[in-house]
Design a protein around this motif. Structure first.
Motif, PDB file in Angstrom:
ATOM      1  N   MET A  24      -0.841  -0.339  -4.749  1.00  0.00           N
ATOM      2  CA  MET A  24       0.145   0.054  -5.454  1.00  0.00           C
ATOM      3  C   MET A  24       0.837  -0.872  -6.590  1.00  0.00           C
ATOM      4  SD  MET A  24       1.117   3.534  -6.475  1.00  0.00           S
ATOM      5  CE  MET A  24       1.089   2.903  -7.560  1.00  0.00           C
ATOM      6  N   GLU A  83       0.687  -1.429   0.129  1.00  0.00           N
ATOM      7  CA  GLU A  83       0.141   0.395  -0.186  1.00  0.00           C
ATOM      8  C   GLU A  83       0.962   1.532  -0.126  1.00  0.00           C
ATOM      9  OE1 GLU A  83      -3.299  -0.140   2.504  1.00  0.00           O
ATOM     10  OE2 GLU A  83      -3.836  -2.232   2.573  1.00  0.00           O
ATOM     11  N   THR A  84       0.700   2.322  -0.592  1.00  0.00           N
ATOM     12  CA  THR A  84       0.612   3.460  -0.507  1.00  0.00           C
ATOM     13  C   THR A  84      -0.247   4.499   0.245  1.00  0.00           C
ATOM     14  OG1 THR A  84       0.073   4.248  -2.452  1.00  0.00           O
ATOM     15  CG2 THR A  84       2.544   3.312  -2.453  1.00  0.00           C
ATOM     16  N   ASN A  85       0.480   5.512   0.268  1.00  0.00           N
ATOM     17  CA  ASN A  85      -0.954   6.993   1.338  1.00  0.00           C
ATOM     18  C   ASN A  85      -1.989   6.787   0.258  1.00  0.00           C
ATOM     19  OD1 ASN A  85      -1.785   8.736   2.999  1.00  0.00           O
ATOM     20  ND2 ASN A  85      -0.704   9.812   2.782  1.00  0.00           N
ATOM     21  N   ASN A 112      -0.730  -0.058  -9.265  1.00  0.00           N
ATOM     22  CA  ASN A 112      -1.819   1.112  -9.056  1.00  0.00           C
ATOM     23  C   ASN A 112      -2.506   0.367  -8.983  1.00  0.00           C
ATOM     24  OD1 ASN A 112      -3.110   3.672  -8.509  1.00  0.00           O
ATOM     25  ND2 ASN A 112      -2.821   4.300 -10.831  1.00  0.00           N
ATOM     26  N   ASN A 114      -3.537   4.729  -1.150  1.00  0.00           N
ATOM     27  CA  ASN A 114      -3.582   3.217  -2.628  1.00  0.00           C
ATOM     28  C   ASN A 114      -3.076   1.621  -1.805  1.00  0.00           C
ATOM     29  OD1 ASN A 114      -3.707   1.625  -5.120  1.00  0.00           O
ATOM     30  ND2 ASN A 114      -3.469   3.554  -6.159  1.00  0.00           N
TER      31      ASN A 114
END
Lengths: 91, 363
Positions: free
Chosen positions: B156, B149-151, B169, B153
């Motif tokens: 990601m 995960e990203t901030n 993504n 998403n």
């Protein structure tokens, strides 16, 4: 900072039924022995040409060309090839 | 006050459940329990046991095996009983006090995967690093997904175990319904074979497909339709046959020369080869002599041999108000005055600056 220019044959092609020889030479520009540019230079050779003034057929003189080109011409330009080309340009 | 002698060690000091109700003067074996749960000790000396207010000697007056306590002499009915299980580290099994086991008390390489919970969340604020050998996720080759995960998403980076796809993504490998994602995948998804990189969604998706096998092409798809591909023959656009394939491009310089008049100055001499089409240009100044009437103005030195005879009128010679036709043949070009059909003479070219443009095909 030394700028130098070097040439190196990168490709020799024998094309067509008359075995024309196409020579590609790379011109390499270097700065302190690091390559900074490269361009191609081309020339093509046929077995012979017709002298515009005399009308005589003259075989191409490659004696001042690179040894690799001469060697390939000696192999590719057989008597049959040279005769065929001469007949084409003089007929 | 400092402690003299061996330090107290951590562990549980527990009192056994009272078993005196089972004393009948004939039964020597009893089950050890704490809070009605069977307990064991590794060594009989970990038990302080009292019968009728008299401390019993471990190993002599009683022994233990598993959770079974065996008296040498069966306690008589009515005798009082108590026993304490002692924590220890010198042999035997110890149940440590809750939250009392520090890292240093655990042997290196002692914690195996089987001892970990099925769901683990590392929520400390520190970093988690790995500096060992290979790190293998899903070594059993099962249908297991992996994502980062990203901030903002949740997927990601997403490895779709069931579809052999790596997706950026986006958490889905179904492009027909997916969002804007980039995907590296094996066959079986939106394209039919090989591997590829695909981005976008639905009918607008674009992809580069690396096909396998004898096909072995690199295909470019725009709006879900192929627009071009690289084959072993070159770049194919609008079709995959030789008629639609650009097999060569090259640009460079050449040296125009003339056997009889010759070139004094070469201002510019370049070529472009696109497929078998050669475009040659030169800007030169001819030698000023011999300026006679000999019809000997041909140029030679073309970069590629011409595979046919071509006639063109793309020549300008300064001071000459003539329509000049060039005849390209082999590696030379001769020039003729269109008006009278006479080959140009050296006097007409000598000392003049000229621009020539030749277009022809080569073998």
């Amino acid at each position: 900072m030394a700028i130098t220019k070097e040439t190196e044959i990168s490709k020799i092609e024998v094309v067509g039924q008359y075995k024309h020889i196409q020579v590609k030479t790379d011109i390499v520009i270097k700065e302190d022995d690091k390559e900074i540019g490269r361009t191609a230079h081309r020339v093509a050779y046929t077995p012979g040409t017709v002298n515009e003034i005399s009308g005589a057929y003259e075989e191409t003189d490659l004696s001042s060309e690179h040894a690799e080109v001469q060697a390939i011409a000696n192999t590719a330009w057989t008597d049959a090839v040279k005769t065929a080309w001469q007949n084409k340009v003089t007929s | 006050m400092s402690y003299i002698g061996r330090q107290n060690l951590g562990g549980a000091y527990r009192q056994l459940d009272d078993i005196s109700s089972g004393f009948d003067g004939s039964d020597t074996t009893h089950t050890m329990q704490v809070n009605s749960q069977n307990v064991t000790v590794g060594d009989v000396n970990q038990i302080i046991l009292s019968l009728g207010g008299v401390i019993q000697k471990p190993g002599t007056d009683f022994t233990v095996s598993g959770s079974t306590l065996t008296f040498t002499t069966a306690p008589a009915s009515g005798l009082s009983f108590f026993a304490i299980l002692l924590g220890s580290d010198n042999g035997g099994t110890v149940t440590p006090t809750d939250l009392s086991v520090s890292t240093s008390k655990i042997a290196a390489n002692a914690v195996t995967g089987a001892k970990l919970a099925s769901d683990i969340a590392i929520t400390t604020s520190g970093d988690v690093s790995f500096d060992g050998g290979s790190f293998v996720f899903n070594e059993s080759s099962a249908d297991k997904d992996f994502r980062i995960e990203t901030n903002g998403n949740s997927s990601m980076f997403f490895v779709d175990g069931g579809n052999d796809a790596v997706i950026f993504n986006g958490g889905t490998s179904n492009f027909a319904s997916g969002s804007q994602v980039v995907q590296i995948y094996n066959s079986g998804l939106s394209l039919t074979s090989g591997y590829g990189i695909q981005g976008g969604a639905n009918a607008d998706r674009a992809s580069i497909n690396l096909t396998s096998g004898s096909d072995g092409h690199v295909k470019f798809n725009v709006n879900n339709s192929e627009v071009a591909r690289f084959t072993s023959g070159g770049l194919a656009i609008g079709g995959t046959g030789s008629a639609n394939t650009l097999d060569d491009y090259e640009e460079g310089t050449w040296t125009p020369s003339g056997n009889n008049l010759g070139v004094a100055t070469e201002h510019k001499a370049i070529y472009r080869k696109i497929g078998d089409i050669v475009v040659v240009y030169c800007d030169i100044t001819y030698n000023s002599s011999p300026a006679d009437t000999a019809q000997a103005t041909a140029l030679s030195g073309l970069p590629f041999t011409c595979n046919d005879d071509y006639f063109q009128q793309n020549t300008r010679v300064a001071t000459r108000n003539q329509n000049i036709r060039a005849n390209i043949s082999g590696t030379t070009v001769s020039f003729t005055d269109v008006a009278d059909g006479v080959i140009m003479t050296r006097s007409e070219f000598a000392g003049n600056r000229a621009q020539h443009l030749f277009i022809y095909t080569t073998a």
